[in-house]
Design a protein around this motif. Structure first.
Motif, PDB file in Angstrom:
ATOM      1  N   GLN A  66       2.520  41.711  69.688  1.00  0.00           N
ATOM      2  CA  GLN A  66       1.375  41.687  70.899  1.00  0.00           C
ATOM      3  C   GLN A  66       0.378  42.843  70.405  1.00  0.00           C
ATOM      4  O   GLN A  66      -0.868  42.646  70.366  1.00  0.00           O
ATOM      5  CB  GLN A  66       1.701  42.345  72.126  1.00  0.00           C
ATOM      6  N   LYS A  69      -1.559  41.419  67.089  1.00  0.00           N
ATOM      7  CA  LYS A  69      -2.632  40.710  68.320  1.00  0.00           C
ATOM      8  C   LYS A  69      -3.721  40.549  68.411  1.00  0.00           C
ATOM      9  O   LYS A  69      -5.082  40.760  68.630  1.00  0.00           O
ATOM     10  CB  LYS A  69      -2.144  39.376  68.673  1.00  0.00           C
ATOM     11  N   ARG A  70      -3.570  42.372  68.945  1.00  0.00           N
ATOM     12  CA  ARG A  70      -4.973  42.576  69.995  1.00  0.00           C
ATOM     13  C   ARG A  70      -4.757  43.926  69.611  1.00  0.00           C
ATOM     14  O   ARG A  70      -5.857  44.226  69.933  1.00  0.00           O
ATOM     15  CB  ARG A  70      -3.607  43.100  70.916  1.00  0.00           C
ATOM     16  N   MET A 131     -10.739  40.019  73.177  1.00  0.00           N
ATOM     17  CA  MET A 131     -10.731  41.349  72.352  1.00  0.00           C
ATOM     18  C   MET A 131     -11.881  41.478  71.167  1.00  0.00           C
ATOM     19  O   MET A 131     -11.547  42.410  71.613  1.00  0.00           O
ATOM     20  CB  MET A 131      -9.744  41.297  72.395  1.00  0.00           C
TER      21      MET A 131
END
Length: 411
Positions: A66, A69-70, A131
Motif C-alpha cells: 500500500q 502504491k500511494r 492520489m
C-alpha cells in the motif's frame, strides 16, 4: 542562550546500500554505485546516457504494498531513510507537538507527474489516479514522514536544487535553537532516474558520457572528468538538543554546529567561478558557532565531477582557507554515490558524521590524475583522522546559485 544540538540517529537508502551503515561500509570499500541502466525505456527513448547510480534496495523490499502504491518513489526513499534514522535514535518518546520534520528534495514527485501525464494523453482523464497530486507535490515526502512518526510541531520542505538537504539540516538546527521542537528529523531524497531528466541533463552537457565504463564515470578533480552521474535515494538524521539526548540516554554521533545559506545571484545553472558566495557560506557555518577557519580538520566537498563546478568550488575553498586548504583532508563522495540532487547533502552529512564518529575519512574513487589547477589533499583511501576535537564541514551547491554548508564536530 545558545543550545547544543546533536545527532542521535542516521538512516539512508542509497546506490551503495539499503541502510546508512551498508552505505558507509561500501564507501570505505571503494565501491561505485554507478551501473548500466537495464530498463526498457533506455532503448525505447534512445537516451544518450545509459548509466546511473540507482538505489541498491528497491523500496518494495522494505515498504508495504500500500505504501509503494500511494507514495511517489521520492517519498518512498524518504520514508525508508527516516524510519531507519528514527529506529537508530531509539524511537525517542517525545510529545508530538515537540517533534518536527525538516525535509528536502530538488524536484519532488517526478515519476508520478510524468506517469500521470502519459496516462492522461493515452487513456484519458478518467484514468488519472486520484492520489496523483498528493504523490507529486514536493512536500509529499515530509508529509509521509510526519504522519509516520506523528510529528505535529511542523513539517517543512526545502527545495533548493542540489543544496536542498544541507539547507534542511541548517534549518533544523535553527528551529531547535528557536525552541520550536525538541527533536527533528532532517534530510532529503530524490528519485529522478527517468528518461526526461537524463535527456535534459545530457543536453546541457552536465552528465558524464562514460557509458562504456560506468564504475569510473564520476571522477571529481580528475583531469578527465566530464560530468556528474545521476543518483537516487534518501538520507535522514535525527537532531535534538544535547540536554534532551542526555536525559534519555541516547547515543550521540556528533554535534551540529549549524549551517549557512547564501546565493550567488550569478547564473541559473553555472556557479560563480570566483566562489565568493560559496566562501561566505563556509565562513559563516564555521564562525557563527564560535570556531575559527583553522579548526577545520575535514571537508566533504560538493565535487560533482563537472569541469566547471569542481574548479569553482576549489576557488571558494581557496578564498576561505588560503594555502592551508592544501593540508585539509578532502573527500568527494559523489564519485561513489553519484549525485542524489536534493538528497546529496543529507547522505554526505551522514558520511561526515560517520567520519567524525569513527575518526576515519572516506576515500574518493576514480582519481587517477588530479587536475593540477586543484591543489587539494584529496583522500583516495580511508584515512584516520587525528585525536582531539575535530570540526568538519559539508558543502552543497545547486542550480539557481544556492549555496548551503553544514558544520559538525566530534562530541
Amino acid at each position: 542562550m545558545t543550545k547544543r544540538i546533536v545527532v542521535t540517529g542516521i538512516g539512508a537508502t542509497s546506490p551503495l546500500g539499503g541502510t546508512a551503515e551498508e552505505s558507509w561500509q561500501a564507501l570505505l570499500g571503494g565501491v561505485s554505485g554507478n551501473r548500466t541502466l537495464e530498463q526498457e525505456w533506455v532503448e525505447k527513448w534512445q537516451v544518450p546516457i545509459t548509466m546511473a547510480a540507482q538505489a541498491v534496495v528497491p523500496s518494495a523490499d522494505v515498504l508495504t504494498r500500500q505504501e509503494t502504491k500511494r507514495l511517489d518513489p521520492n517519498s518512498q526513499f524518504a520514508l525508508t531513510a527516516a524510519r531507519e534514522a528514527w529506529a537508530d535514535a531509539g524511537s525517542p518518546e517525545v510529545e508530538p507537538e515537540r517533534l518536527g520534520v525538516d525535509w528536502a528534495t530538488g524536484i519532488g514527485g517526478l515519476w508520478t507527474l510524468l506517469d500521470a501525464w502519459d496516462t492522461l494523453r493515452e487513456r484519458g482523464p478518467r484514468r488519472v489516479l486520484p492520489m496523483t497530486v498528493p504523490m507529486l507535490m514536493p512536500n509529499g515526502a515530509a508529509a509521509a514522514i510526519s504522519m509516520d512518526i506523528g510529528a505535529r510541531a511542523f513539517s517543512r520542505t526545502d527545495v533548493s536544487a542540489c543544496a536542498s538537504s544541507t539547507e534542511s539540516i541548517a534549518n533544523a538546527f535553527d528551529h531547535l535553537q528557536a525552541g520550536l521542537a525538541d527533536v527533528i528529523i532532517a534530510g532529503g531524497s530524490e528519485a529522478c532516474i527517468h528518461p526526461l531528466p537524463i535527456a535534459s541533463f545530457a543536453a546541457m552537457q552536465a552528465l558524464s558520457k562514460r557509458n562504456d565504463d560506468p564504475a569510473t564515470a564520476s571522477r571529481p578533480y580528475d583531469v578527465t572528468r566530464d560530468g556528474f552521474v545521476l543518483g537516487e535515494g534518501g538520507a535522514a538524521i535525527v537532531l535534538e538538543t544535547y540536554e534532551h539526548a542526555v536525559a534519555r540516554g541516547a547515543r550521540i554521533y556528533a554535534e551540529v554546529l549549524g549551517g549557512s545559506v547564501t546565493s550567488d545571484a550569478y547564473h541559473i545553472t553555472a556557479p560563480d567561478p570566483e566562489g565568493s558566495a560559496a566562501a561566505r557560506a563556509m565562513i559563516a557555518a564555521i564562525t557563527n558557532a564560535g570556531f575559527s577557519i583553522a579548526d577545520v580538520a575535514h571537508i566533504n566537498a560538493h565535487a560533482t565531477s563537472t569541469p566547471v563546478g569542481d574548479i569553482a568550488e576549489y576557488n571558494a575553498l581557496r578564498r576561505v582557507f588560503g594555502e592551508a586548504v592544501e593540508g585539509i583532508p578532502v573527500s568527494a563522495t559523489k564519485a561513489s554515490t553519484g549525485h542524489l540532487l536534493g538528497g546529496a547533502g543529507a547522505i554526505e552529512a551522514i558520511f561526515v558524521i560517520k567520519a567524525l564518529y569513527e575518526r576515519l575519512a572516506p576515500p574518493t574513487i576514480n582519481l587517477t590524475e588530479q587536475d593540477p589547477a586543484i591543489r587539494l589533499d584529496v583522500i583516495t583511501s580511508p584515512r584516520k583522522l587525528p585525536d582531539g576535537d575535530l570540526l568538519a564541514i559539508s558543502n552543497s551547491f545547486g542550480f539557481g546559485g544556492h549555496n548551503a554548508v553544514a558544520a559538525f564536530k566530534t562530541l
